[in-house]
Scaffold this motif. Structure first.
Motif, mmCIF file in Angstrom:
data_model
loop_
_atom_site.group_PDB
_atom_site.id
_atom_site.type_symbol
_atom_site.label_atom_id
_atom_site.label_comp_id
_atom_site.label_asym_id
_atom_site.label_seq_id
_atom_site.Cartn_x
_atom_site.Cartn_y
_atom_site.Cartn_z
ATOM 1 N N GLN A 170 -17.423 2.680 4.050
ATOM 2 C CA GLN A 170 -17.273 1.243 4.256
ATOM 3 C C GLN A 170 -18.098 0.411 3.261
ATOM 4 O O GLN A 170 -18.053 -0.820 3.312
ATOM 5 N N ASP A 171 -18.807 1.083 2.349
ATOM 6 C CA ASP A 171 -19.599 0.382 1.331
ATOM 7 C C ASP A 171 -18.661 -0.081 0.217
ATOM 8 O O ASP A 171 -18.168 0.708 -0.589
ATOM 9 N N GLU A 172 -18.415 -1.373 0.154
ATOM 10 C CA GLU A 172 -17.448 -1.912 -0.807
ATOM 11 C C GLU A 172 -17.958 -1.862 -2.247
ATOM 12 O O GLU A 172 -17.195 -2.094 -3.185
ATOM 13 N N ASN A 173 -19.215 -1.541 -2.428
ATOM 14 C CA ASN A 173 -19.710 -1.324 -3.784
ATOM 15 C C ASN A 173 -19.251 0.026 -4.336
ATOM 16 O O ASN A 173 -19.250 0.241 -5.550
ATOM 17 N N ILE A 174 -18.849 0.920 -3.426
ATOM 18 C CA ILE A 174 -18.351 2.241 -3.835
ATOM 19 C C ILE A 174 -16.834 2.299 -3.724
ATOM 20 O O ILE A 174 -16.143 2.726 -4.657
ATOM 21 N N PHE A 175 -16.306 1.830 -2.574
ATOM 22 C CA PHE A 175 -14.874 1.933 -2.306
ATOM 23 C C PHE A 175 -14.304 0.552 -1.978
ATOM 24 O O PHE A 175 -14.678 -0.051 -0.970
ATOM 25 N N PRO A 176 -13.403 0.027 -2.824
ATOM 26 C CA PRO A 176 -12.755 -1.242 -2.480
ATOM 27 C C PRO A 176 -11.945 -1.096 -1.198
ATOM 28 O O PRO A 176 -11.296 -0.080 -0.969
ATOM 29 N N ARG A 177 -12.023 -2.120 -0.367
ATOM 30 C CA ARG A 177 -11.374 -2.072 0.948
ATOM 31 C C ARG A 177 -9.884 -2.359 0.822
ATOM 32 O O ARG A 177 -9.435 -3.049 -0.077
ATOM 33 N N MET A 178 -9.130 -1.826 1.773
ATOM 34 C CA MET A 178 -7.670 -1.966 1.785
ATOM 35 C C MET A 178 -7.240 -2.409 3.182
ATOM 36 O O MET A 178 -7.755 -1.921 4.186
ATOM 37 N N GLU A 179 -6.300 -3.331 3.252
ATOM 38 C CA GLU A 179 -5.749 -3.771 4.535
ATOM 39 C C GLU A 179 -4.250 -3.922 4.390
ATOM 40 O O GLU A 179 -3.760 -4.549 3.449
ATOM 41 N N THR A 180 -3.502 -3.337 5.323
ATOM 42 C CA THR A 180 -2.048 -3.417 5.215
ATOM 43 C C THR A 180 -1.397 -3.179 6.570
ATOM 44 O O THR A 180 -2.015 -2.621 7.484
ATOM 45 N N THR A 181 -0.160 -3.631 6.692
ATOM 46 C CA THR A 181 0.626 -3.464 7.918
ATOM 47 C C THR A 181 1.530 -2.250 7.766
ATOM 48 O O THR A 181 2.282 -2.147 6.796
ATOM 49 N N VAL A 182 1.454 -1.337 8.725
ATOM 50 C CA VAL A 182 2.167 -0.068 8.626
ATOM 51 C C VAL A 182 2.842 0.263 9.959
ATOM 52 O O VAL A 182 2.228 0.120 11.020
ATOM 53 N N THR A 183 4.076 0.708 9.876
ATOM 54 C CA THR A 183 4.770 1.270 11.032
ATOM 55 C C THR A 183 4.603 2.777 11.022
ATOM 56 O O THR A 183 4.821 3.415 9.983
ATOM 57 N N LEU A 184 4.208 3.331 12.144
ATOM 58 C CA LEU A 184 4.204 4.776 12.336
ATOM 59 C C LEU A 184 5.288 5.129 13.345
ATOM 60 O O LEU A 184 5.442 4.448 14.358
ATOM 61 N N GLN A 185 6.032 6.176 13.036
ATOM 62 C CA GLN A 185 7.126 6.586 13.903
ATOM 63 C C GLN A 185 7.080 8.093 14.105
ATOM 64 O O GLN A 185 6.882 8.852 13.154
ATOM 65 N N CYS A 186 7.235 8.502 15.345
ATOM 66 C CA CYS A 186 7.338 9.930 15.650
ATOM 67 C C CYS A 186 8.726 10.423 15.276
ATOM 68 O O CYS A 186 9.726 9.716 15.485
ATOM 69 N N SER A 187 8.798 11.621 14.739
ATOM 70 C CA SER A 187 10.119 12.165 14.397
ATOM 71 C C SER A 187 10.954 12.427 15.634
ATOM 72 O O SER A 187 12.152 12.661 15.542
ATOM 73 N N GLY A 188 10.326 12.378 16.812
ATOM 74 C CA GLY A 188 11.068 12.587 18.055
ATOM 75 C C GLY A 188 11.647 11.332 18.650
ATOM 76 O O GLY A 188 12.311 11.394 19.697
#
Length: 519
Positions: A170-188
């Motif tokens: 979570q240290d943004e000096n090392i890893f830039p943060r990402m935020e996005t909207t995602v659908t997850l779907q079960c194959s069933g």
């Protein structure tokens, strides 16, 4: 709690001494590391081999139980009980998290490992799914992890293997943060349609009888896996990335840690993230707290929860979930001839959609239009057009674009339409989606049937009984029902009064020139 399967007996240890497989890490309750210790796995297999576990319940060729949970998961509970101190409480602990973190009216498809979906109407009332209503498809028990003791490892084909804490991630000096909207779907999702028409592989866990609600959309915050692998120096020969979860997984008498993989090409386009936040809150325990993988556009099974390890490898994972499950077979394949190699691995989810309201067998009283709602999704793009048919697929009506939810690269679109309906009686309605690449759906369930009953991607169909009150005869009958204090429902119950008076009958017969010809 649902009743146990008919062949299930109360579990009893075969020896007085309870097996003891210690937890791997301090502050990680319920996590046993199996993959690094072959001798531990062998010992567990020897213990499991001593038991005559109950066979899977039959729920395809016989009616589904009308209980909630629908299935209990007796075998899977017994596997955990048999391995003793560390795992025996996992079924009870996991169920407590269901009651704590999920809506009270969730449809519990399987109690343990937990599989559940929300009521369909509520699912599409918002384009972002509430955490408490987001479907859950777990493969094992829910580990309880102290966030202060959490870290994950990165190893394999990297120049600089590392252990990374959540604080470091979570240290943004090392890893830039990402935020996005995602659908997850079960194959069933929508598997119940295949079960009803053409039963298949009947394992109580893998092929649970899902409805249309095994899909959900959330806003995730985390870090692109591409940044993490760059930080660790991924080598050019790394072609796939394997993820390990803290849950224990069972397959044909063996025990594993849950493991899956995705190709590095998916990582390189920033479509794989490590997420710690879901809809503005820390991940719920049931959804992978404190850290999980989110793979955009892929089958939900690849989005590993309770991440313990990332392993960069030169080919797909040989773990059972990746190699032996989530396979798509041709309709000619079945119990008589399937192998792991003659099916192909399900990764990107195809175009799919569903009608969430009204539901199958509903009786709809209307004045010429019926209001319908649902969702549409494509793992390889985004829904561009949704169409609904009121005659089983002959004539299609486009959902107005203003009645589709916001367009995202990696998420569904919810929809609504007031579809014109003139006809009365039983009618078949169906929906289809077109994505941005003009991919659409097979017409019928049979077109997409496969032995493992995955990916019911055909046009979703519901049968509705249409009562069009704009028709004079229908309006008259509804008024008669009102005057008699009677109900139209259920439609299978006879009317409590004569259909017409004798005078009305004789007059109508005269108008029709009687029952028989004059000559």
């Amino acid at each position: 709690m649902a009743p146990a399967e008919p062949n299930a007996k109360p579990f009893q240890l075969l020896t007085e001494e309870e097996p003891d497989f210690p937890e791997e890490r301090e502050g990680w309750k319920g996590y046993i590391e199996w993959e690094r210790y072959p001798e531990k796995k062998r010992k567990a297999a020897e213990i499991l081999a001593k038991y005559d576990f109950p066979v899977p319940p039959e729920f395809q060729l016989l009616p589904l139980p009308d209980t909630n949970p629908i299935l209990e998961g007796v075998r899977w509970k017994y596997y955990h009980y048999a391995l003793g101190k560390t795992l025996k409480d996992q079924p009870a602990i996991s169920w407590e998290y269901v009651k704590k973190e999920k809506s009270e009216d969730m449809i519990h498809i399987l109690q343990f490992p937990y599989n559940g979906e929300p009521p369909g109407k509520r699912l599409v009332e918002t384009s972002i799914t509430q955490n408490k209503d987001h479907f859950v498809r777990n493969h094992g028990g829910i580990p309880e992890i102290d966030i202060g003791k959490y870290f994950f490892e990165v190893e394999g084909l990297v120049r600089d293997p590392k252990k990374i804490t959540l604080k470091e991630l979570q240290d943004e000096n090392i890893f830039p943060r990402m935020e996005t909207t995602v659908t997850l779907q079960c194959s069933g999702t929508r598997r119940i349609e295949q079960i009803h028409d053409y039963p298949g592989d009947g394992d109580e866990l893998i092929n649970a009888p899902w409805g249309e609600g095994a899909i959900g959309t959330a806003r995730y915050v985390g870090v692109s896996l591409k940044k993490v692998l760059k930080y660790c120096g991924m080598k050019p020969e790394g072609k796939h990335v394997e993820f390990f979860g803290a849950d224990s997984y069972f397959k044909k008498g063996q025990v594993y840690n849950y493991a899956v993989s995705v190709p590095t090409r998916k990582v390189k386009v920033n479509e794989v993230m490590l997420a710690w936040e879901m809809n503005g809150d820390p991940l719920p325990a049931i959804h992978g707290f404190p850290l999980r993988v989110i793979v955009m556009g892929y089958i939900g099974a690849r989005s590993c929860k309770w991440l313990t390890r990332i392993n960069v490898i030169d080919g797909p994972s040989m773990a059972p979930v990746q190699m032996k499950e989530y396979l798509y077979y041709t309709p000619q394949m079945g119990k008589q001839n399937v192998t792991y190699s003659n099916g192909f691995s399900i990764q990107t989810m195809p175009v799919a959609s569903a009608i969430m309201t009204p539901v199958d067998k509903d009786v709809i009283v209307h004045d010429g239009t019926i209001h319908m709602t649902g969702w549409a999704y494509s793992g390889s793009g985004w829904p561009e057009r949704v169409e609904v048919s009121n005659d089983g697929g002959g004539v299609w009506y486009e959902v107005p674009y203003k009645q589709l939810s916001k367009k995202y690269y990696h998420a569904w679109r919810t929809w609504s339409i007031d579809i014109p309906v003139d006809a009365e009686g039983w009618l078949e309605f169906c929906v289809r989606c077109w994505d941005d690449a003009l991919n659409t759906q097979p017409t019928y369930v049979r077109s997409a049937w496969n032995w493992d009953l995955h990916v019911t991607s055909s046009c979703h169909r519901v049968k509705l009984y249409s009562v069009n009150k704009s028709k004079p005869a229908t309006a008259k009958r509804l008024k008669q029902l009102e005057d008699h204090g009677a109900s139209l429902f259920p439609i299978t119950r006879p009317l409590p009064f004569d259909l017409e008076t004798d005078e009305e009958y004789l007059q109508e017969m005269a108008n029709r020139e009687g029952r028989d010809p004059v000559e």
